[in-house]
Each structure stands twice: as C-alpha cells, then as structure tokens.
Write an enzyme that holds these catalytic residues in place. Sequence first.
Site, PDB file in Angstrom:
ATOM      1  N   TYR A  28      37.218  71.899  52.183  1.00  0.00           N
ATOM      2  CA  TYR A  28      36.396  70.685  52.088  1.00  0.00           C
ATOM      3  C   TYR A  28      35.679  70.436  53.419  1.00  0.00           C
ATOM      4  O   TYR A  28      34.489  70.110  53.448  1.00  0.00           O
ATOM      5  CB  TYR A  28      37.257  69.469  51.709  1.00  0.00           C
ATOM      6  CG  TYR A  28      36.535  68.173  51.922  1.00  0.00           C
ATOM      7  CD1 TYR A  28      35.418  67.840  51.145  1.00  0.00           C
ATOM      8  CD2 TYR A  28      36.911  67.288  52.929  1.00  0.00           C
ATOM      9  CE1 TYR A  28      34.709  66.660  51.370  1.00  0.00           C
ATOM     10  CE2 TYR A  28      36.217  66.107  53.161  1.00  0.00           C
ATOM     11  CZ  TYR A  28      35.123  65.801  52.379  1.00  0.00           C
ATOM     12  OH  TYR A  28      34.415  64.651  52.614  1.00  0.00           O
ATOM     13  N   THR A  59      23.553  56.234  56.671  1.00  0.00           N
ATOM     14  CA  THR A  59      23.329  57.641  56.329  1.00  0.00           C
ATOM     15  C   THR A  59      22.355  57.725  55.164  1.00  0.00           C
ATOM     16  O   THR A  59      22.599  57.159  54.091  1.00  0.00           O
ATOM     17  CB  THR A  59      24.657  58.340  56.000  1.00  0.00           C
ATOM     18  OG1 THR A  59      25.462  58.313  57.186  1.00  0.00           O
ATOM     19  CG2 THR A  59      24.438  59.788  55.582  1.00  0.00           C
ATOM     20  N   HIS A 104      23.583  66.925  57.587  1.00  0.00           N
ATOM     21  CA  HIS A 104      24.908  66.627  57.037  1.00  0.00           C
ATOM     22  C   HIS A 104      25.803  67.876  57.087  1.00  0.00           C
ATOM     23  O   HIS A 104      26.614  68.118  56.196  1.00  0.00           O
ATOM     24  CB  HIS A 104      24.766  66.103  55.594  1.00  0.00           C
ATOM     25  CG  HIS A 104      25.813  65.099  55.205  1.00  0.00           C
ATOM     26  ND1 HIS A 104      25.536  63.765  55.040  1.00  0.00           N
ATOM     27  CD2 HIS A 104      27.139  65.234  54.943  1.00  0.00           C
ATOM     28  CE1 HIS A 104      26.639  63.134  54.679  1.00  0.00           C
ATOM     29  NE2 HIS A 104      27.627  63.998  54.623  1.00  0.00           N
TER      30      HIS A 104
HETATM   31  C1  LIG Z   1      34.361  66.884  56.269  1.00  0.00           C
HETATM   32  C2  LIG Z   1      33.075  66.210  56.611  1.00  0.00           C
HETATM   33  C3  LIG Z   1      32.878  64.904  56.210  1.00  0.00           C
HETATM   34  C4  LIG Z   1      31.693  64.247  56.526  1.00  0.00           C
HETATM   35  N1  LIG Z   1      31.553  62.954  56.167  1.00  0.00           N
HETATM   36  C5  LIG Z   1      30.437  62.266  56.513  1.00  0.00           C
HETATM   37  C6  LIG Z   1      30.299  60.898  56.186  1.00  0.00           C
HETATM   38  O1  LIG Z   1      31.177  60.294  55.579  1.00  0.00           O
HETATM   39  N2  LIG Z   1      29.147  60.290  56.551  1.00  0.00           N
HETATM   40  C7  LIG Z   1      28.151  60.928  57.224  1.00  0.00           C
HETATM   41  O2  LIG Z   1      27.126  60.342  57.537  1.00  0.00           O
HETATM   42  N3  LIG Z   1      28.258  62.245  57.556  1.00  0.00           N
HETATM   43  C8  LIG Z   1      29.374  62.917  57.230  1.00  0.00           C
HETATM   44  N4  LIG Z   1      29.490  64.235  57.578  1.00  0.00           N
HETATM   45  C9  LIG Z   1      28.416  64.887  58.364  1.00  0.00           C
HETATM   46  C10 LIG Z   1      28.689  64.814  59.871  1.00  0.00           C
HETATM   47  O3  LIG Z   1      28.517  63.505  60.369  1.00  0.00           O
HETATM   48  C11 LIG Z   1      27.747  65.726  60.683  1.00  0.00           C
HETATM   49  O4  LIG Z   1      26.424  65.289  60.500  1.00  0.00           O
HETATM   50  C12 LIG Z   1      27.843  67.187  60.278  1.00  0.00           C
HETATM   51  O5  LIG Z   1      29.157  67.569  59.986  1.00  0.00           O
HETATM   52  C13 LIG Z   1      27.249  68.117  61.317  1.00  0.00           C
HETATM   53  O6  LIG Z   1      28.075  68.233  62.437  1.00  0.00           O
HETATM   54  P1  LIG Z   1      29.057  69.491  62.695  1.00  0.00           P
HETATM   55  O7  LIG Z   1      28.229  70.727  62.535  1.00  0.00           O
HETATM   56  O8  LIG Z   1      29.516  69.284  64.107  1.00  0.00           O
HETATM   57  O9  LIG Z   1      30.166  69.393  61.691  1.00  0.00           O
HETATM   58  C14 LIG Z   1      30.667  64.914  57.249  1.00  0.00           C
HETATM   59  C15 LIG Z   1      30.872  66.232  57.642  1.00  0.00           C
HETATM   60  C16 LIG Z   1      32.057  66.889  57.339  1.00  0.00           C
HETATM   61  C17 LIG Z   1      32.249  68.294  57.799  1.00  0.00           C
HETATM   62  C1  LIG Z   2      30.826  60.174  49.789  1.00  0.00           C
HETATM   63  C2  LIG Z   2      31.887  60.873  50.579  1.00  0.00           C
HETATM   64  C3  LIG Z   2      31.486  61.037  51.988  1.00  0.00           C
HETATM   65  C4  LIG Z   2      31.927  62.317  52.563  1.00  0.00           C
HETATM   66  C5  LIG Z   2      30.800  63.146  53.068  1.00  0.00           C
HETATM   67  O1  LIG Z   2      29.800  62.651  53.509  1.00  0.00           O
HETATM   68  C6  LIG Z   2      30.924  64.584  53.053  1.00  0.00           C
HETATM   69  O2  LIG Z   2      31.897  65.100  52.498  1.00  0.00           O
HETATM   70  O3  LIG Z   2      30.015  65.257  53.581  1.00  0.00           O
END
Ligand SMILES: Cc1cc2nc3c(=O)[nH]c(=O)nc-3n(C[C@H](O)[C@H](O)[C@H](O)COP(=O)(O)O)c2cc1C
Ligand SMILES: CCCCC(=O)C(=O)O
Length: 369
Positions: free
Chosen positions: A33, A169, A261
């Site tokens: 996940y 977001t 994201h």
């Molecule tokens: C497991 C997971 C959950 C995330 N949940 C959210 C979230 O709830 N809201 C949001 O804006 N971005 C969410 N993101 C996106 C992160 O904020 C970020 O933009 C993205 O992971 C890129 O950064 P990274 O390459 O360092 O993981 C999520 C990312 C991951 C991996």
């Molecule tokens: C609506 C669930 C938020 C989690 C999320 O943003 C993700 O898994 O990338």
Amino acid sequence: MTPDGPRAPHEAYGLREWHDAARAALDGAHYDYVAGGAGEERVLAANERSFDRYALLPRVLRAAGPRDTAVELPGAARAAPVLVAPTAFHRLLHPDGERATARAAAAEGAVLVTGTAATTAVGDVVAAAREAAPDPAVWFQLYLHPRPEVTEALVRRAEKAGCRALVVTADSPVFGRRARDVRNGFTDLPPGYAAENMRDLPGAPPGGLTDIPLSTAVGWRDLATVLRTTSLPVLVKGVLHPDDARLAVEHGAAGVVVSNHGGRQCDAVPAAVDCLPAVVDAVAVRVPVLLAGEVRRGSDVAVALALGAAAVGVGRPVLWGLAAAGEAGVRRVLAELLDGYDHTLALCGGRRNADLERGMVVRTAGDAR
Ligand SMILES: Cc1cc2nc3c(=O)[nH]c(=O)nc-3n(C[C@H](O)[C@H](O)[C@H](O)COP(=O)(O)O)c2cc1C
Ligand SMILES: CCCCC(=O)C(=O)O
C-alpha cells in the site's frame, strides 16, 4: 538489519536501507500500500528516476562560511527545509503511529503535515509534537468534502488542535487505481484502525479507508469557502499545471505543493520535479512553492531548492523509518536528509538556501551518473 542508536553522519545508513528494514518488518499488503502506485506504476517509476536526470554545478571559492538552512513557511518560522508530507494511516506501520512521527518531526524542526487520513486524531498529534518541542509546526491536510459543513468541521478540528496551516489536496477527485491493493485485497483498514479525524462529523460514519471524502464535485469555489471560513494560511497540494498554480494564488492560497501524489493518482503525468520550474515561474514571486516527490537524498533537496522550491516534503522515507524503528527511525531519516542537504550546500559553496540558483542545475541523460 534495523538501523538504531546514534551514529556519526559518515556512518549513516542510506535511505535505501530504511526501506529494506521496513519491508522486512511490515505485513506485505501494508508494505505494498505504501510502496505502490496507480495503474502500471509508470509515474512511480518516472518519479524514481527523476533526480538522476539533474546534476548540480557547484560554485567554488565563495568563502561562504557557516550555513543557515532554515526556511520561512506559512505558520512555520525558521523551519527545516524538509517537511513530513501528508501520508495516511501511520498506525499501520508502527503501534505509536502519528504520535511517533509528530515527536520526531518536532524534534528535528520539521513541519509535520498530518491530515484527514491519520489514524490518530489531530489533537493528539499536536499534543505529541509538543512533547518534543515547545512550539512545533503541524499543518492539517484535507480533502474538500462535497458537503461544505463537513469540510468546515474538519477545519475547526484542525484549528482547535493548534494546527498552523491547512493543505488542501487537489489531485484526488477520485481514488487512484492501485493494482497492488486490488491484488492484495487491501480495500479497507483492519479492525481497530480508523481515520480518527472522520469520527463524529456531521452525517458521517466513523471513517475507514473508504469513508474519506473524495469527490469530483468540488472546485475552486469550495477552496474559496475554506479560505473565507478560516484565518489559517491554506496551501494547495497536487498542482502540476502552472495555470492551476496561478488559480490557487488568485483564490488566496498561501502556497502550492507540486506533487503527483507519489505516482498514486493519474498514471500518465510527468515526474513531479519536472513540473517544478514552470510552477515556480508562475507563482514563486508571490507564494512559496514546495515539492513532494521522490526526494531521497540531500542532493535531491538541493536540486529542488535550486530549481526554486522553498522546501520539500518527504512521504515514503518517513514511513520506512517509522516502520523500522518508530520515532527514532523517523528522526534518523529526517536527520540524514537534513545533514545530507547541509553537506551538499557546503559543497556547492552556499551559505543560505538562496545561494542555490537555477543556473547551478543541469539536465543530464540520467544514465551518465
Ligand atoms: C502511503 C501514502 C499515503 C499518502 N496519503 C496521502 C494523503 O492522505 N494526503 C495527501 O495529500 N497525500 C498523500 N500521499 C502523497 C504524499 O503526500 C506525497 O505527495 C507523495 O508520497 C510523494 O512523496 P514521496 O515520493 O516522498 O513518497 C500519500 C503517499 C503515500 C505513499
Ligand atoms: C483517501 C485516502 C487517502 C490516502 C491517500 O491519499 C493515498 O493512499 O495516497
């Protein structure tokens, strides 16, 4: 191997080892996940390769002297240039969950962006941050709900908890299609876990993964409503198109976060860092532009700042640290990135972040290094 205990910077584990330690510690579906992306994971792969196509051209003999890497962000004076990006469900990774992340971020002077999908209520997250630092900066990420009274209730909750800014977001009108989660049957949180901030909202059931309010019906008008109902600064996250960055600022946003994201939403967009310069050109004279996307080493922070980012957010590395070693793991991950950035700034002849300029970044073929 679990990296633990204090360690001199030259002995530091690379972030890759935190990833490996987390993978060994985690349930496979939970690992997937976090690690996974949408569709065929093309954007995830593009993000992963993206910083290999940028190189730094250091300046020499600048007599820079001691460095100061603190940044000024909305609601966060003299913050670390690396933030904890909002990520969901920290208790899936470690029993201490968001409390551990909050204490670690506060101890390192990093803004923590907690949010709608936290498995710990925002008030408890801010309280944990205050255990580690007297005046920590915690921001609250939210998805705009199609019913404005629900969004407003979340905003009030974040304000009451003491959050210093909101992050809306915008890249998730629907949830990305993630093949790993489908294959693993990971469609909801295990019993005992919930999106705690979604409890007791007007007309909403206690929230699990499927109760987070994503909606194709929300728009700039809903952002304007949020801005009218709060005095907190509001940043917009998930901006890739420079025109959307301009619209965000025209509506009153206090900052934008360039992010795809983590490759978890539309599987046909560019790597996040490739979208940064155009967004910087569009709005950075008016508001801070942040980057969240595959920042994995101090030199990535330096490239992003040289391209005009005010700061960067990290998502998965924080979760790997959390899964491998709880609060201490998150601290170490953040400290390694900050130390690596400080070291790179020194090698580039910089004293302040602003000494890194776009002219010091060159594009390479990506396979030459
Ligand atoms: C497991 C997971 C959950 C995330 N949940 C959210 C979230 O709830 N809201 C949001 O804006 N971005 C969410 N993101 C996106 C992160 O904020 C970020 O933009 C993205 O992971 C890129 O950064 P990274 O390459 O360092 O993981 C999520 C990312 C991951 C991996
Ligand atoms: C609506 C669930 C938020 C989690 C999320 O943003 C993700 O898994 O990338």
